[in-house]
Design a protein around this motif. Structure first.
Motif, PDB file in Angstrom:
ATOM      1  N   GLN A   1       0.891  -1.111  -0.085  1.00  0.00           N
ATOM      2  CA  GLN A   1       0.052  -0.067  -0.115  1.00  0.00           C
ATOM      3  C   GLN A   1       0.877   1.140  -0.067  1.00  0.00           C
ATOM      4  OE1 GLN A   1      -2.245   0.293   3.713  1.00  0.00           O
ATOM      5  NE2 GLN A   1      -0.785  -0.889   4.656  1.00  0.00           N
ATOM      6  N   SER A   2       0.324   2.362  -0.308  1.00  0.00           N
ATOM      7  CA  SER A   2       1.062   3.643  -0.530  1.00  0.00           C
ATOM      8  C   SER A   2       1.416   4.157   0.995  1.00  0.00           C
ATOM      9  CB  SER A   2       0.486   4.502  -1.493  1.00  0.00           C
ATOM     10  OG  SER A   2      -0.868   4.958  -0.867  1.00  0.00           O
ATOM     11  N   PHE A   3       2.308   5.020   0.794  1.00  0.00           N
ATOM     12  CA  PHE A   3       2.446   5.781   2.155  1.00  0.00           C
ATOM     13  C   PHE A   3       1.437   6.790   2.434  1.00  0.00           C
ATOM     14  CE2 PHE A   3       7.168   4.643   0.994  1.00  0.00           C
ATOM     15  CZ  PHE A   3       7.287   3.859   2.077  1.00  0.00           C
ATOM     16  N   THR A   4       0.695   7.403   1.159  1.00  0.00           N
ATOM     17  CA  THR A   4      -0.242   8.213   1.335  1.00  0.00           C
ATOM     18  C   THR A   4      -1.368   7.447   2.137  1.00  0.00           C
ATOM     19  OG1 THR A   4       0.584   9.380  -0.639  1.00  0.00           O
ATOM     20  CG2 THR A   4      -1.888   9.708   0.240  1.00  0.00           C
TER      21      THR A   4
ATOM     22  N   ALA B   1      11.598 -15.616  -9.398  1.00  0.00           N
ATOM     23  CA  ALA B   1      12.216 -13.999  -9.477  1.00  0.00           C
ATOM     24  C   ALA B   1      11.106 -13.511 -10.254  1.00  0.00           C
ATOM     25  CB  ALA B   1      13.476 -14.323 -10.229  1.00  0.00           C
ATOM     26  N   GLU B   2      10.535 -14.099 -11.176  1.00  0.00           N
ATOM     27  CA  GLU B   2       9.606 -13.399 -11.875  1.00  0.00           C
ATOM     28  C   GLU B   2       8.393 -12.983 -11.230  1.00  0.00           C
ATOM     29  OE1 GLU B   2       9.854 -12.144 -14.915  1.00  0.00           O
ATOM     30  OE2 GLU B   2      11.869 -13.310 -15.395  1.00  0.00           O
ATOM     31  N   ASN B   3       8.017 -14.115 -10.222  1.00  0.00           N
ATOM     32  CA  ASN B   3       6.817 -13.865  -9.419  1.00  0.00           C
ATOM     33  C   ASN B   3       7.166 -13.020  -8.386  1.00  0.00           C
ATOM     34  OD1 ASN B   3       4.337 -14.996  -8.150  1.00  0.00           O
ATOM     35  ND2 ASN B   3       5.651 -15.070  -6.556  1.00  0.00           N
ATOM     36  N   ASN B   4       8.352 -12.533  -7.871  1.00  0.00           N
ATOM     37  CA  ASN B   4       8.800 -11.600  -6.907  1.00  0.00           C
ATOM     38  C   ASN B   4       8.462 -10.142  -7.672  1.00  0.00           C
ATOM     39  OD1 ASN B   4       9.247 -13.199  -4.663  1.00  0.00           O
ATOM     40  ND2 ASN B   4      11.386 -13.380  -5.096  1.00  0.00           N
ATOM     41  N   ASN B   5       9.184 -10.342  -9.068  1.00  0.00           N
ATOM     42  CA  ASN B   5       8.925  -9.138  -9.879  1.00  0.00           C
ATOM     43  C   ASN B   5       7.745  -8.544  -9.882  1.00  0.00           C
ATOM     44  OD1 ASN B   5      11.908  -8.823 -10.371  1.00  0.00           O
ATOM     45  ND2 ASN B   5      11.979  -9.639 -12.062  1.00  0.00           N
ATOM     46  N   SER B   6       6.824  -9.596 -10.062  1.00  0.00           N
ATOM     47  CA  SER B   6       5.370  -9.158 -10.276  1.00  0.00           C
ATOM     48  C   SER B   6       4.700  -8.355  -9.010  1.00  0.00           C
ATOM     49  CB  SER B   6       4.381 -10.530 -10.417  1.00  0.00           C
ATOM     50  OG  SER B   6       3.273 -10.186 -10.337  1.00  0.00           O
ATOM     51  N   HIS B   7       5.210  -8.922  -7.899  1.00  0.00           N
ATOM     52  CA  HIS B   7       4.835  -8.297  -6.419  1.00  0.00           C
ATOM     53  C   HIS B   7       5.704  -6.858  -6.295  1.00  0.00           C
ATOM     54  CE1 HIS B   7       2.569 -11.550  -4.777  1.00  0.00           C
ATOM     55  NE2 HIS B   7       3.535 -12.360  -4.970  1.00  0.00           N
ATOM     56  N   ILE B   8       6.776  -6.910  -6.774  1.00  0.00           N
ATOM     57  CA  ILE B   8       7.473  -5.548  -6.744  1.00  0.00           C
ATOM     58  C   ILE B   8       6.833  -4.561  -7.937  1.00  0.00           C
ATOM     59  CG2 ILE B   8       9.831  -4.410  -7.212  1.00  0.00           C
ATOM     60  CD1 ILE B   8      11.067  -7.193  -6.526  1.00  0.00           C
ATOM     61  N   GLN B   9       6.393  -4.953  -8.787  1.00  0.00           N
ATOM     62  CA  GLN B   9       5.633  -4.003  -9.671  1.00  0.00           C
ATOM     63  C   GLN B   9       4.490  -3.410  -8.914  1.00  0.00           C
ATOM     64  OE1 GLN B   9       6.745  -2.905 -12.640  1.00  0.00           O
ATOM     65  NE2 GLN B   9       5.175  -1.384 -12.288  1.00  0.00           N
ATOM     66  N   LYS B  10       3.675  -4.222  -8.087  1.00  0.00           N
ATOM     67  CA  LYS B  10       2.585  -3.869  -7.451  1.00  0.00           C
ATOM     68  C   LYS B  10       2.849  -2.817  -6.446  1.00  0.00           C
ATOM     69  CE  LYS B  10      -0.015  -8.163  -7.914  1.00  0.00           C
ATOM     70  NZ  LYS B  10      -0.359  -9.349  -7.129  1.00  0.00           N
TER      71      LYS B  10
ATOM     72  N   ILE C   1       5.560  -0.946  -6.825  1.00  0.00           N
ATOM     73  CA  ILE C   1       5.740   0.647  -7.627  1.00  0.00           C
ATOM     74  C   ILE C   1       4.418   1.023  -7.725  1.00  0.00           C
ATOM     75  CG2 ILE C   1       6.778   1.310  -9.537  1.00  0.00           C
ATOM     76  CD1 ILE C   1       8.645  -1.063  -9.335  1.00  0.00           C
ATOM     77  N   ASP C   2       3.511   0.219  -8.460  1.00  0.00           N
ATOM     78  CA  ASP C   2       2.336   0.741  -8.697  1.00  0.00           C
ATOM     79  C   ASP C   2       1.557   1.587  -7.944  1.00  0.00           C
ATOM     80  OD1 ASP C   2       2.772  -0.013 -11.450  1.00  0.00           O
ATOM     81  OD2 ASP C   2       1.722  -1.711 -11.319  1.00  0.00           O
ATOM     82  N   VAL C   3       1.243   1.000  -6.614  1.00  0.00           N
ATOM     83  CA  VAL C   3       0.373   1.525  -5.649  1.00  0.00           C
ATOM     84  C   VAL C   3       1.193   2.846  -5.001  1.00  0.00           C
ATOM     85  CG1 VAL C   3      -0.552  -0.391  -4.793  1.00  0.00           C
ATOM     86  CG2 VAL C   3       1.232   0.183  -3.727  1.00  0.00           C
ATOM     87  N   ALA C   4       2.404   3.060  -5.238  1.00  0.00           N
ATOM     88  CA  ALA C   4       3.077   4.158  -4.859  1.00  0.00           C
ATOM     89  C   ALA C   4       3.082   5.230  -5.880  1.00  0.00           C
ATOM     90  CB  ALA C   4       4.182   3.855  -4.352  1.00  0.00           C
TER      91      ALA C   4
END
Length: 424
Positions: free
Chosen positions: A119-122, A387-396, A398-401
């Motif tokens: 989730q975002s810091f906001t 690693a690809e699965n982790n990248n998917s979570h990392i993208q989320k 990034i996206d929410v922020a």
């Protein structure tokens, strides 16, 4: 309200306060609890003089609530002491709140727990009715020390696009093949940085790595050969397939642009249904395709063959891809070796520069590819799927922020969400 109940509820030590009923002030948005700090005789913390006296009093408000819907505040009448010898003033620490803070440890813990979620810091700032900058300050303080995890025996390494305050455009993510845990996030994949990073890891720890899994990036191969000599090198099969599908896709585009008749069913199908040329034909050949434009019903298998017949190179590339898609038939190193030799030979015999270039890459990375094809002792194939699965979570993350500009903060957030969340 009971003196001990309210203080204990929010993590305060009742012995720090005057033992009398707490005054409750009801407001439109919540409640304010008023109490007084109890006088305690003690020595001066500066000069160790045996006696101090009360200099004055001041009121402070401490946030207690963990929701914006109902605000609870503890208003404390604090004592400031003064030493008659050195003349310095001071206050005593209170259990439940840090010095110079207006947020109780109870709320602070709740906010810190929020950092482990995507989730975002906001969002967190709004939930606890604090400023965004205050939320970031709490996060930065909490994640001041964010160590990497020890290198695993089975190590996956992959990159993730990141544009922030770093020199490169890619961050490197190191993961554990079996646990899926993110070991570390590196700020870029440039060789000088990777070289320095792995050189600072003890030799004994690097020697524990048995399998090194990556894509076909030259930098990773160099790192493996320099720092992980004893490890088995495995090329992720997703990137092996992607190399051929990318070449085949270019051949498809050439076919419908240069060979297919304008406004024909074949040209229309090749242009709008490219995915079907990259799939296992047995999964779609008997399904029926309906073209509204041409008012035609035809099996996918039939229309695909009609398109392939337009270009012998397209036909050859497609058949080689179909064979490669069934790599799961080859479990042993010997069978996988023969399989890859056959694929490489067919690509070289195609007479097409795109397919020959794929063959050249396959030949260069053949040993790593074969290790990816052959099953390991657990009956599984090594891959970078973790690693690809982790990248998917990392993208989320990034996206929410809506993106990260600060790499240190980005790395800390990823480590909390994907590594330390399960270790609390």
């Amino acid at each position: 309200m009971d003196f001990n109940t309210i203080l204990t509820r929010f993590g305060f030590d009742s012995s720090n306060f005057v033992n009398k009923p707490i005054n409750v002030i009801v407001t439109e948005k919540g409640q304010i609890y008023e109490t007084e700090e109890e006088y305690k005789q003690h020595i001066c913390p500066y000069c160790n003089f045996q006696s101090v006296f009360i200099h004055d009093y001041s009121w402070i408000n401490v946030k207690l609530s963990t929701t914006i819907d109902f605000k609870e505040t503890l208003r404390i009448k604090r004592i400031r002491y003064k030493c008659p010898k050195c003349g310095k003033t001071h206050t005593l620490p209170l259990v439940g709140i840090q010095r110079h803070k207006t947020i109780s440890d109870f709320v602070l813990t709740a906010i810190r727990n929020e950092f482990y979620e995507i989730q975002s810091f906001t969002t967190i700032a709004k939930r606890y009715d604090i400023s965004l900058q205050k939320t970031l300050d709490i996060f930065d303080e909490y994640t001041k020390v964010m160590p990497r995890r020890p290198l695993p025996e089975y190590m996956c390494i992959d990159e993730k696009h990141f544009e922030g305050d770093t020199d490169g455009n890619y961050a490197v993510v190191i993961s554990d093949f079996f646990s899926g845990e993110v070991i570390d996030v590196l700020e870029n994949r440039q060789m000088p940085y990777l070289d320095e990073y792995f050189n600072n890891i003890p030799f004994k720890e690097r020697s524990n790595v048995k399998v090194f899994i990556s894509d076909m990036y030259e930098g990773y191969l160099s790192i493996k050969n320099k720092f992980f000599l004893k490890a088995t090198f495995v090329v992720d099969l997703f990137h092996v397939l992607k190399l051929l599908t990318t070449a085949l896709n270019k051949i498809r585009i050439r076919t419908y642009n240069q060979i297919a008749i304008d406004d024909s069913l074949e040209r229309h199908f090749m242009k709008t249904n490219w995915r079907y040329f990259l799939m296992d034909q047995f999964k779609i050949c008997h399904k029926e395709y309906h073209s509204k434009k041409f008012d035609t019903y035809i099996h996918y298998g039939d229309i695909i063959v009609r398109c392939l017949k337009l270009n012998p190179i397209f036909w050859d590339g497609y058949n080689i891809l179909q064979e490669l898609l069934h790599y799961d038939r080859y479990d042993t190193y010997s069978d996988a070796d023969k399989f890859m030799n056959r694929i490489i030979a067919k690509l070289n015999c195609s007479g097409n520069e795109l397919l020959e270039k794929v063959a050249e890459s396959y030949q260069r990375w053949k040993v790593g590819i074969i290790h990816g094809l052959a099953k390991n002792q657990t009956g599984r194939r090594f891959s970078n799927a973790i690693a690809e699965n982790n990248n998917s979570h990392i993208q989320k993350v990034i996206d929410v922020a809506y993106g990260y500009g600060n790499f240190r903060r980005f790395r800390a957030k990823v480590m909390l969400v994907l590594t330390y969340k399960n270790q609390r």
